[in-house]
Scaffold this active site. Structure first.
Site, short mmCIF file in Angstrom:
data_model
loop_
_atom_site.label_atom_id
_atom_site.label_comp_id
_atom_site.label_asym_id
_atom_site.label_seq_id
_atom_site.Cartn_x
_atom_site.Cartn_y
_atom_site.Cartn_z
CG ASP A 285 -1.83 1.23 1.24
OD1 ASP A 285 -1.98 1.87 0.19
OD2 ASP A 285 -2.39 1.53 2.32
CE LYS A 292 -0.27 3.49 3.38
NZ LYS A 292 -1.16 3.94 4.45
CG ASP A 303 -2.52 -2.60 4.03
OD1 ASP A 303 -3.05 -2.73 5.15
OD2 ASP A 303 -2.88 -1.73 3.21
CG ASP A 362 -3.41 5.70 2.43
OD1 ASP A 362 -3.13 4.55 2.07
OD2 ASP A 362 -2.92 6.23 3.45
CD GLU A 364 -5.50 0.61 0.77
OE1 GLU A 364 -5.20 -0.26 1.61
OE2 GLU A 364 -5.36 1.83 0.99
NE ARG A 366 -12.26 2.84 4.36
CZ ARG A 366 -12.25 3.75 5.33
NH1 ARG A 366 -13.23 4.63 5.43
NH2 ARG A 366 -11.26 3.78 6.20
#
Length: 516
Positions: A285, A292, A303, A362, A364, A366
């Site tokens: 991620d 990030k 992740d 960010d 992502e 869900r």
């Protein structure tokens, strides 16, 4: 008379060369040979003392307690003291590991305290050929906790995973007067399955993201399922497009490595209940266009820990032969910056037809979980559990050792807390506050992807994709946010190693057991 030991191989991955075996015996410890003996201590006002029920001869016990006093040992949790040349023993090294204070004098030691203490010892004994663990007390519960802790602590990172390779303890022997108990035999079989599953989840998480990405993740799951009772199917980009899995295609659109959706099915003949598991599997991620900062990105190979926990739990459930039907979905994607990356303001249609206004690339996880929950709901299972490293808010609220969870069903929420506590995995319930739900409304779509009050907002978002069951009511569902405890980037503790922890596997298996 000595009990013929039960010997069980416990490889942490299906093709792993490094193997730990577990033996249970009731023989006097003085008769055993090996490299090390693990003893449990407790914390008293005068310092460390051997736990009740140690069964050592008086001369040996007196020598050890005198040494503990000289070294000013306290018996605290995670305290490990190593002694040599202990009279009355042929084992070269004695390791005394602390459990902390016992709640009441004469009360049994908490199972998790035993797991953690024994695991802390075996974690520090890698490379030894034979380690003997003297379980405190005389019962099945103490012996089981000692076996579980020993196996969980004996994990080492393999050559297939990131980091340096070390050799695990080759053989573990748990000494207990309960060795003949049939209940212990069943409990040991369960401990071995949980140890194997947790190690497999850790191995998956520890792999470098350039080696483990959606396609290779799916391939590894298929390989692991060979000769098991778990059936695997995989959707690639074409299949995801045909199935209208907009979350996967949106999140994975910026990566050269396309998304996958892996389904695991375990269908025993006598099953009366059906559980669906959904795991977040973002193999890396970057944050997408909401990139990030470097420091926050360095651990983002973890992740996919939710998907790793789900897959590992399903294999353990099948290994144990639990009579409960399992359908599990691993929602795999890589969230990167590229020509197809989603933008804030995009409106995306997810599985089932609901539309989502993207306002944070960010957030992502869900999106792929929503696809998985909608798909799981179509089979109308008896309950659905999703698990994900989802929000920084969960870490801010609970730290790095406790997971957040919430549910649309009070009975399920209460049952999960009991199961997780028994498993030794700390979870804390969050409420689905009604006043948060209106903040999900979007002016251009059915739902707004991200908002304030992170854990609860995410819970409401995911709840929108949980369908109705056979009775016409919402399917009982719970969401696990394991963002804190899934990955340990600090010093190891107890049976918890550095890097991937395998958190959630034991609770998922416990939930399946409760339904079987």
């Amino acid at each position: 008379m000595a009990l013929r030991p039960r010997r069980v191989q416990t490889p942490t991955t299906k093709d792993r060369d490094l193997v730990t075996t577990l033996t249970v015996s009731e023989r006097p410890v003085a008769e055993l040979k090996g490299d090390a003996l693990v003893l449990v201590s407790v914390q008293t006002e005068k310092g460390a003392a051997l736990a009740p029920g140690h069964r050592l001869v008086e001369k040996t016990a007196a020598h050890i307690e005198s040494a503990l006093s000289t070294l000013k040992a306290k018996g605290e949790a995670d305290e490990v003291v190593k002694l040599v040349s202990v009279p009355g023993l042929s084992l070269a090294l004695v390791v005394v590991t602390g459990t902390g204070k016992v709640a009441t004098s004469g009360a049994p030691i908490d199972a998790e305290a035993i797991r953690r203490a024994v695991g802390s010892a075996t974690r520090q004994l890698s490379g030894l050929a034979k380690v003997v663990v003297l379980a405190p007390g005389e019962g099945v519960a103490e012996a089981t906790a000692a076996a579980e802790g020993a196996l969980l602590g004996a994990y080492t990172i393999t050559s297939a995973a990131a980091g340096t390779v070390s050799t695990p303890v080759k053989s573990l022997i748990v000494m207990t007067p309960a060795a003949r108990d049939r209940g212990l035999r069943t409990a040991i079989k369960r401990a071995v399955a949980l140890g194997r599953a947790t190690s497999y989840a850790r191995d998956l998480v520890n792999q470098a993201p350039n080696e483990l990405y959606p396609e290779t993740f799916a391939a590894q799951i298929k390989k692991r399922a060979v000769d098991s009772d778990v059936k695997i199917s995989v959707l690639d980009e074409s299949g995801l497009a045909r199935g209208a899995f907009g979350g996967h295609l949106t999140v994975g659109g910026g990566s050269a490595r396309g998304p996958r959706l892996v389904t695991l099915r375990y269908t025993p003949a006598k099953a009366k209940k059906h559980i669906a598991f959904v795991g977040k599997g973002i193999t890396f991620d970057s944050g997408g266009l909401a990139i990030k900062p470097t420091k926050s990105m360095t651990t983002m190979k973890c992740d996919m820990a939710g998907a790793a926990a789900v897959a590992s739990a399903v294999f353990a459930i099948a290994e144990l032969g639990l009579q409960v039907e399992i359908t599990a979905h691993l929602c795999l994607a890589e969230n990167m910056i590229g020509p197809g990356a989603c933008r804030p303001g995009d409106v995306v249609t997810l599985r089932g037809g609901k539309t989502v206004e993207v306002n944070n690339p960010d957030a992502e996880g869900r999106m792929v979980l929503a696809d998985g929950l909608a798909l799981a709901s179509e089979k109308k299972p008896d309950l659905i559990i999703d698990i994900a490293t989802l929000t920084g808010a969960a870490v801010a609220a609970l730290g790095h050792r406790t997971a957040a969870f919430l549910s649309n069903d009070d009975d399920l929420r209460d049952a999960i807390k009991v199961i997780a506590d028994a498993a030794g995995e700390p979870f804390w319930p969050f409420p689905l506050l009604e006043d948060i739900r209106p903040t999900l409304n979007s002016t251009v779509a059915d739902l707004l992807q991200s908002g304030p009050i992170g854990v609860i907002y995410a819970g409401w978002f995911l709840a929108e994709f949980v369908g109705k069951g056979k009775n016409g009511q919402p399917i009982p569902w719970a969401h696990f946010d394991i963002a804190g405890p899934a990955f340990n980037d600090t010093a190891p503790w107890g049976y918890t190693p550095k890097q991937g922890t395998g958190f959630g596997v034991r609770t998922l298996v416990g939930i399946a057991e409760s339904q079987a």
